[in-house]
Each structure stands twice: as structure tokens, then as C-alpha cells.
Design a protein around this motif. Structure first.
Motif, short mmCIF file in Angstrom:
data_model
loop_
_atom_site.label_atom_id
_atom_site.label_comp_id
_atom_site.label_asym_id
_atom_site.label_seq_id
_atom_site.Cartn_x
_atom_site.Cartn_y
_atom_site.Cartn_z
N PRO A 585 0.82 -1.21 0.00
CA PRO A 585 0.00 0.00 0.00
C PRO A 585 0.86 1.25 0.00
CG PRO A 585 -0.14 -1.13 2.11
CD PRO A 585 0.73 -1.96 1.24
N HIS A 586 0.30 2.31 -0.53
CA HIS A 586 0.97 3.61 -0.51
C HIS A 586 0.65 4.29 0.82
CE1 HIS A 586 0.87 3.77 -5.19
NE2 HIS A 586 1.71 2.87 -4.72
N THR A 587 1.68 4.64 1.53
CA THR A 587 1.50 5.45 2.72
C THR A 587 1.25 6.89 2.30
OG1 THR A 587 2.96 4.02 3.99
CG2 THR A 587 2.56 6.21 4.87
N LEU A 588 0.28 7.52 2.91
CA LEU A 588 -0.04 8.91 2.59
C LEU A 588 0.55 9.81 3.67
CD1 LEU A 588 -3.81 8.48 1.61
CD2 LEU A 588 -1.80 8.41 0.12
N VAL A 589 1.50 10.65 3.28
CA VAL A 589 2.10 11.61 4.19
C VAL A 589 1.32 12.92 4.08
CG1 VAL A 589 4.21 12.84 4.82
CG2 VAL A 589 4.35 10.52 3.88
N VAL A 590 0.87 13.42 5.20
CA VAL A 590 0.02 14.61 5.22
C VAL A 590 0.67 15.67 6.11
CG1 VAL A 590 -2.29 15.49 5.73
CG2 VAL A 590 -2.00 13.11 4.98
#
Length: 619
Positions: A585-590
Motif C-alpha cells: 500500500p501507498h503510505t499517505l504523508v500529510v
């Protein structure tokens, strides 16, 4: 096997129906296309005119609440250390980049100079200081290696990167001056592998910590007996979270920040700048607050409320990208370097002859054929498009790709799975119970130790978070059922899985689990060797996988001079299936768009490497 009571079974069925419905829906068009408009895989540039001050609030990974402060929590503590790499830096800083082992600019030492036989490395320390003004010296490195060895001697499980006979066994460090040291190994290592180990050697203050009791005399830590006493003292001091912020031991740091407060109830903590930090970065921020959470949805809610500055989200929240951008957040996502998501198999579980069944390579191949990686990636019920297919432990876009590249050795193909089973003596009963009808060790028989009438029936321990873990496990179990393979799902917390389901550190429980999906496993970015993970006796070989060819290839990548050996290792492990492979999965950095810094400092959050000293609020 675990049997669910009626009510729970009904709930599981409802979830299964919902997920299967979602799996039939592709990600193209509609709301998802609108949510992803503008993309999320482009890293924003550094921007704005820096200003001093401000507090950054960071969301910690849900389910991994910190409860320890000494950088190497003993296995008995089931600990997660706070602020790793921020309070105490390792000798060489991990890079978080796929093609680099270390970040030279953030390391405490210059790159090693190796002898021709690769058994000696000359290392020169940079001009770093401890928070009390004392220089960080070569003696501190000698001290730190002595404590690591003491930890391992007490229990090999005290360091999850340890394989008996390998680093730090046979490794000596001698200080020739305050800033120069010589590292010698009994066995030559591949330089990239050795550097990956040195990124895990946290440097701690020898002068201040070399005691065995509070106020006691300083001991000669080069003597193993004294090093063991110091180690036991420091780990005891780390067992009372309420004292972390007030204990003067933990205020002596070489990293950019020191601990201001720690909440022993929640695991949240606050850092303030170490004014004697001499590394890169201006440490413009007044304070960094790390907040603990029990669920990813709670993190999302706090982002929406505007209470978080920085954090990560799993791919199940990809539909929220548009809303987060409108609220003034940057969102960047990708597969973390050297990350892969395994379904871990327990080769030592004798319950129901599972060890005999899973030892058969054709069975593992058949199970891999039931994992629809492309379908999972597209499905709104699993990854919603925010993932990359992956078929090896090297992870996506590795600098050491397997020989088969991105082409699946065992692509989703239920017909191929059925053919493998029937060709090896199994009577496949779709929706029923598939059983062995030709026991024996012949080429067309079930295999050694598998009796007539044997079923393929096992429990899968599934992590309760992130959400995609349960979704993909339900989909996999449903596909297996179509071939008469029964997989019973048993949802557990991450901490429970880590504590109880690993043959390397919980051997008494080896017959209590057959398979587990705990989410991601991270190897060293830049040199993703599977040493300790898939070699015989490896400290993190959770399922007890043993394979002579795998050991041979892992040894070649660990000790040989040819870095290309790693690609051979990766290829074999992708084909032999010590685990089953799920998409990454792609980790989403916010992060808030009022915060900026070098783009790499935000990309490194994919690997949970924090560099807040490089961040700043801009005007």
C-alpha cells in the motif's frame, strides 16, 4: 481451529459480503477519479520564507504506543522506544531512499574507509556535541557497541536484527583518538550490509551512562561484566514511564531534540530543541508534540479538525485526499522503500499437520495464485488504487529487483492453483473440503507426512489495523474457499501479534498460529537484505522458514563483495515463497501547507524517519 459464536459469525458474514461487493467495483471513474485529480505522488517543493517558532503536532502510528525510552527495549518489555533517531542518533543515519543506505549529511561520522579485505574500517567522527556540551567521541561508539553486545548476551531476542554469529558478534571497535576509531570484523561483510547494521547502532553517552546504580562509580564498560551491569541499570531506569522526562539520564542526547514531557497513560510526548545540537538544520521550531492514537480513523478526524500538523495515513483513506487538500494540507503518497506486506506462514506449527502441508512448495504456489494483487489494488474495498503490486521482499521499485521484474511468478489464477493441487494428489471440492487422496512423496502425490484425508484448513491471525489488512484477508479467504480451502480469520491487535505470534521470540506459542498478516515489514532501504528475516535462525524469522539455497544466497549478499548477489537472493525468495506476497500500500504523508522544509524530509516519513530540525513554518 477458532469457531465464532453465532452473533460474531453473522457480523463476519456481513463484512465478507460488503467486501466482496466492493471487490467487484473498479477504481476508474466516479468519485475516486475526482478525489485523485491532481495526484498525490508528486512531492511538493520547499517553499516560503522561514520564520522562527511554532509547535508542530505529529500523529504517531496507530497501535504502536511508545512505552520505553532506552533505544534498545529488551524483548521482555514488549517495548516501543520513543523518538528513535531524534533523541539519540545512530552512527550513520538511514537515508529512507531506495538507492542509498545512509544519509551522509545527518550521520555522526564520515563514511568508512575499508581495507582491501573488507575486515577493517577506519571511521572519523564529525564534530557533534552532547546536550551538556561534551563532544560526541569515538569512546561513545565503543560504549554503545558494548551495551548492544551485553543486551544480546542476556537474550538474543533483545535485538530483533540479530542473527547468531553475525553483527555484532566478532565485531570490535577501538578508539585511536577522540574522533577516530577502527572497526574490525572477524568475517568480511558486504560494505552495504555493514552500513545498514551501523544505521542501527545508536550512539549513547559513555561518560554519563557508564554506571550500574544512580550516583554510583563509573565502570570500565570494555569489560563485558561491567557492560552487562550498565545495560541492566539503564533498562531498569527505562521501565518507569512516569519518570522519563525528569530522569537526568535521558536529558543527555546527541540528537536535535530532547524530551520535555511524556504522558505514561497515552504514550504521547513533547520534544524541545537541544540547543547544543551541531548537525544540519536550524531547529527553528519551539516544540514538537507527538500524539498517540488507537486507530487510523482517529488520526484522520484530527487532521480534519485541524489539530495535526504532520502524520501518515494508510491507503484506505485515499478518498479523503481532496478534502484534506482543501483544508490546507499537502498530501504525498508512495510505497515506502524496502517495504513489503507478507502473509507470514508458520512452518513450525504442527497443529493439524499444518507444518507438513505448508512445507510443500506447490501448496504455497497454489495459495499465491489465489491472491489477486491487481484486483486488490483496483478495489475500493481494499486499496482503492493506492498501492503497488509486489512479488518479493525487496519491495516496489527496488534498486535490486528480482530477475522476474514486475511480472508475477505466480499471478492470480485459480485454475492454476487447482491444477497444482489436483496434480499433487488432492481432490478439490469447490465450496467444500479439499482433501489429500494420494498420500506419498512421489511427484504426483501430496508430500511427506501428509496423510490420506488431510484437509487444508488453518487460522489466519489478521491485524485489526490498518483497515486494508482485514479487507485483503477476507478476500483471500473467500477465494480459498472456492477451492475447498478453509481459512478462519482471527482478528488481533498489532501489539498482540508482535508479542505472541513469532517463533523467534515466542517459541512456546508456535502451535497457536498458522498464518498471520500484521501489515508491513521493512528491510533496510538502500540494501534490503533478508538477513535475520528469512535465514535459518534469523532473529526475526517469525515463521521458522528454513531453506538451504535461501541461506546460501543470503550469506552471499551479507558477506560477499558483489552487491549484485542481493538480486539473486530477492529472486529466489520471490519464487520459493517463505511468505505469501500482498500488494504494497501507498503510505499517505500529510502535512499543513504552512509547514515546509526539504522535500526529502517529508518523503522519509514513508520510512518513519523524522527530521523536524529541518522543518519550519513560513511567512
Amino acid at each position: 481451529m477458532t469457531h465464532l459464536p453465532g452473533t460474531a459469525r453473522g457480523r463476519r458474514l456481513a463484512v465478507l459480503v460488503a467486501v466482496l461487493a466492493l471487490l467487484t467495483t473498479a477504481c476508474g471513474g466516479g468519485d475516486l477519479e475526482k478525489a485523485l485529480r491532481g495526484g498525490y505522488q508528486t512531492l511538493p517543493r520547499e517553499s516560503g520564507s522561514p520564520k522562527d517558532g511554532g509547535t508542530v503536532t505529529v500523529a504517531l502510528t496507530p497501535g504502536l504506543t511508545p512505552n520505553y525510552i532506552y533505544p534498545y527495549p529488551p524483548a521482555s518489555a514488549n517495548g516501543t522506544a520513543i523518538a528513535k533517531g531524534i533523541l539519540w542518533r545512530s552512527l550513520y543515519r538511514p537515508s529512507g531512499e531506495g538507492d542509498q543506505v545512509t544519509d551522509a549529511s545527518l550521520s555522526l561520522a564520515e563514511p568508512p574507509r575499508y581495507s582491501d579485505d573488507r575486515r577493517t574500517a577506519a571511521i572519523e567522527m564529525k564534530n557533534y556535541e552532547w546536550s551538556n556540551g561534551r563532544p560526541v567521541t569515538a569512546d561513545d561508539v565503543v560504549f554503545s557497541l558494548a551495551l548492544l553486545k551485553a543486551a544480546i548476551k542476556e537474550s538474543p531476542a533483545n535485538w530483533s536484527f540479530y542473527t547468531p554469529g553475525q553483527f555484532p558478534d566478532g565485531v570490535t571497535v577501538k578508539a585511536s583518538s577522540s574522533h577516530r576509531l577502527t572497526l574490525t570484523t572477524e568475517t568480511a561483510y558486504n560494505p552495504s550490509y555493514l552500513m545498514s547494521m551501523l544505521t542501527l547502532l545508536y550512539v549513547m553517552p559513555a561518560k554519563e551512562w557508564s554506571i550500574a546504580r544512580t550516583g554510583g562509580p563509573h565502570l570500565d564498560y570494555t569489560r563485558p561484566k561491567n557492560a552487562a551491569a550498565v545495560y541492566r541499570y539503564l533498562t531498569r531506569q527505562s521501565q518507569t514511564p512516569a519518570t522519563f522526562a525528569g530522569n537526568p539520564l535521558w536529558q543527555i542526547v546527541n540528537g536535535p531534540y530532547r524530551l520535555k514531557s511524556f504522558d505514561p497513560t497515552t504514550g504521547s510526548y513533547t520534544l524541545v530543541p537541544n540547543r547544543n545540537y551541531s548537525g544540519p538544520g536550524d531547529a527553528r521550531l519551539d516544540q514538537v508534540d507527538f500524539k498517540s492514537f488507537t486507530s487510523a480513523s482517529a488520526v484522520l478526524n484530527q487532521f480534519k479538525a485541524g489539530n495535526l500538523t504532520v502524520g501518515t495515513l494508510d491507503s484506505s483513506f485515499i478518498m479523503q485526499i481532496g478534502a484534506l487538500k482543501k483544508q490546507g494540507y499537502h498530501v504525498y503518497g508512495a510505497a515506502a522503500p524496502a517495504r513489503f506486506d507478507p502473509l507470514t506462514l508458520n512452518f513450525e506449527n504442527t497443529t493439524g499437520n499444518f507444518d507438513k502441508v505448508i512445507a510443500q512448495r506447490y501448496v504455497r504456489q497454489a495459495l499465491q495464485h489465489l491472491i489477486d494483487q491487481d484486483g486488490y489494488v483496483r478495489s475500493r474495498g481494499v486499496y482503492s488504487g493506492a498501492a503497488s503490486v509486489n512479488y518479493s521482499p525487496a519491495g516496489s521499485d527496488s534498486p535490486y529487483p528480482p530477475a522476474f521484474g514486475n511480472k508475477a511468478p505466480y499471478p492470480y489464477d485459480p485454475a492454476a492453483a487447482k491444477k497444482l493441487l489436483t496434480g499433487h494428489g488432492w481432490k478439490v471440492a469447490p465450496g467444500g473440503t479439499t482433501t489429500c487422496v494420494r498420500p506419498g512423496t512421489g511427484a504426483d502425490e501430496c508430500g511427506a507426512g501428509i496423510p490420506r484425508g488431510q484437509a487444508i484448513d488453518f487460522a489466519l491471525a489478521s491485524a485489526s489495523t490498518p483497515a486494508y489488512v482485514g479487507a485483503r484477508d477476507i478476500a483471500f479467504a473467500s477465494e480459498a474457499k472456492k477451492l475447498g480451502i478453509r481459512i478462519t480469520l482471527d482478528t488481533k491487535s498489532l501489539n498482540y501479534l508482535y508479542s505472541n505470534y513469532g517463533n523467534s521470540f515466542a517459541p512456546a506459542n508456535k502451535d497457536k498460529w498458522a498464518a498471520q498478516d500484521y501489515g508491513p515489514l521493512y528491510l533496510a532501504a538502500g540494501y534490503p537484505s533478508s538477513n535475520t528475516v528469512f535465514n535459518t535462525g534469523g532473529s526475526f524469522n517469525l515463521g521458522g522458514y528454513r531453506d538451504a539455497e535461501g541461506d546460501k544466497l543470503i550469506n552471499a549478499s551479507t558477506f560477499g563483495a558483489d552487491s549484485g548477489a542481493l538480486a539473486d537472493e530477492v529472486t529466489h525468495l520471490g519464487e520459493d515463497l517463505p511468505v505469501l506476497y500482498f500488494p504494497t500500500p501507498h503510505t499517505l504523508v500529510v502535512w499543513k501547507d504552512s509547514l515546509s522544509g526539504p522535500p526529502a524530509s517529508f518523503r522519509s516519513l514513508l520510512s518513519f524517519l523524522y527530521t523536524p530540525e529541518l522543518w519550519y513554518f513560513h511567512r
